[in-house]
Motif scaffolding. Sequence first.
Motif, PDB file in Angstrom:
ATOM      1  N   GLU A  44      -7.354   0.378  -0.901  1.00  0.00           N
ATOM      2  CA  GLU A  44      -7.616  -0.831  -0.128  1.00  0.00           C
ATOM      3  C   GLU A  44      -8.912  -0.617   0.666  1.00  0.00           C
ATOM      4  O   GLU A  44      -9.136   0.477   1.169  1.00  0.00           O
ATOM      5  CB  GLU A  44      -6.443  -0.947   0.847  1.00  0.00           C
ATOM      6  CG  GLU A  44      -6.254  -2.206   1.584  1.00  0.00           C
ATOM      7  CD  GLU A  44      -4.942  -2.116   2.386  1.00  0.00           C
ATOM      8  OE1 GLU A  44      -4.193  -3.071   2.322  1.00  0.00           O
ATOM      9  OE2 GLU A  44      -4.698  -1.105   3.069  1.00  0.00           O
TER      10      GLU A  44
ATOM     11  N   THR B  86       0.834  -1.206   0.000  1.00  0.00           N
ATOM     12  CA  THR B  86       0.000   0.000   0.000  1.00  0.00           C
ATOM     13  C   THR B  86       0.865   1.252   0.000  1.00  0.00           C
ATOM     14  O   THR B  86       0.580   2.223  -0.715  1.00  0.00           O
ATOM     15  CB  THR B  86      -0.927  -0.011   1.241  1.00  0.00           C
ATOM     16  OG1 THR B  86      -1.784  -1.152   1.139  1.00  0.00           O
ATOM     17  CG2 THR B  86      -1.775   1.244   1.319  1.00  0.00           C
TER      18      THR B  86
ATOM     19  N   ASP C 181      -5.473  -1.584  -5.089  1.00  0.00           N
ATOM     20  CA  ASP C 181      -4.928  -2.104  -3.831  1.00  0.00           C
ATOM     21  C   ASP C 181      -5.793  -3.230  -3.271  1.00  0.00           C
ATOM     22  O   ASP C 181      -6.912  -2.998  -2.826  1.00  0.00           O
ATOM     23  CB  ASP C 181      -4.801  -0.966  -2.805  1.00  0.00           C
ATOM     24  CG  ASP C 181      -3.823  -1.319  -1.701  1.00  0.00           C
ATOM     25  OD1 ASP C 181      -3.357  -2.471  -1.662  1.00  0.00           O
ATOM     26  OD2 ASP C 181      -3.520  -0.433  -0.867  1.00  0.00           O
ATOM     27  N   GLU C 182      -5.265  -4.437  -3.291  1.00  0.00           N
ATOM     28  CA  GLU C 182      -5.903  -5.634  -2.725  1.00  0.00           C
ATOM     29  C   GLU C 182      -7.371  -5.803  -3.130  1.00  0.00           C
ATOM     30  O   GLU C 182      -8.252  -5.850  -2.256  1.00  0.00           O
ATOM     31  CB  GLU C 182      -5.816  -5.603  -1.196  1.00  0.00           C
ATOM     32  CG  GLU C 182      -4.395  -5.584  -0.720  1.00  0.00           C
ATOM     33  CD  GLU C 182      -3.998  -6.812   0.085  1.00  0.00           C
ATOM     34  OE1 GLU C 182      -4.698  -7.838   0.001  1.00  0.00           O
ATOM     35  OE2 GLU C 182      -2.984  -6.722   0.768  1.00  0.00           O
TER      36      GLU C 182
HETATM   37 MG   LIG Z   1      -1.986  -2.835   2.068  1.00  0.00          MG
END
Ligand SMILES: [Mg+2]
Length: 282
Positions: free
Chosen positions: A107, A60, A184-185
């Motif tokens: 995220e 991140t 992000d993820e």
């Molecule tokens: Mg992260």
Amino acid sequence: MAQIERETNGQSGIGTTPILSVNNIEVIYDQVVLVLKGVSLAVPRGGIVSILGANGAGKTTTLKAISNLLKSEKGLVTKGIIEFDGRRVDNTTPNDLVSNGCVQVMEGRHCFAHLSIHENLLTGAFTRRNGKAAIQRDLDAVYEYFPRLRERRKSLAGYVSGGEQQMCAIGRAMMSRPKMILLDEPSMGLAPKIVEEIFGIVKTLNEAQGVSFLIAEQNTNMALRYATYGYILETGRIVLDGSADDLRQNEDVKEFYLGIADSNRTSFRDVKSYRRRKRWLA
Ligand SMILES: [Mg+2]
Ligand SMILES: Nc1ncnc2c1ncn2[C@@H]1O[C@H](COP(=O)(O)OP(=O)(O)OP(=O)(O)O)[C@@H](O)[C@H]1O
């Protein structure tokens, strides 16, 4: 299928010049905590690249360094160069970067819970100066890529499923007509079937719209099936990088990140054979 209109190049396919290059960056939080140590990576134009690594590896932080979102977290890029689409961006604002074509999907999805899906998508067009008709066309295109969002368009984002929120966040990013999305993820907290669906849409956006992707993921298996290249991050350093095929075949990756154990290996010492990235830029 509808094309989201592009003001720029319209290049698709993987080019040789990177659309994003990160050279030897260092990030410090709270003026003391060194979190990224000489991270370098590149994303080819029209490519899908993944940053892999465990909790706290720095995935991140890397994405936020690129999109200039560290300041609000008392983080600072203290060394290195970041270039997007041919120009240095280490000193631009997140908004300028979105205007230049690079947008981050955070995220945890970050939709506006009290706005409908439709309103959330509209907020994604905030950096644009072109008219309502063009925005409406892009909305229609997003609904074509994400039929579930069309079904839920009137629902408040806070009440739709996690998968639909992730789709809303990506759809919202598409409304800024990006050349590149930092994701992000996307798999976080979602059932495998939904993760598959989301990665499938990412691939379609990549192929049909030529959007480049840099995807941070703990889900190595999924990421390496869709990305063409991967970087493995451990405690703020890239310890291994290679084509997705090579990484999938790599014994260390199999053992540590894909959960495929080799019975001949008995200790961490035996398996710890990562090639340290040659830090010739340092
Ligand atoms: Mg992260
Ligand atoms: N705002 C902050 N202030 C201080 N340290 C931070 C801050 N944000 C992250 N860190 C630290 O930086 C390191 C990298 O965190 P980061 O969130 O980038 O990792 P990550 O790879 O994204 O992890 P995860 O998979 O859990 O999301 C961790 O040690 C974390 O504790």
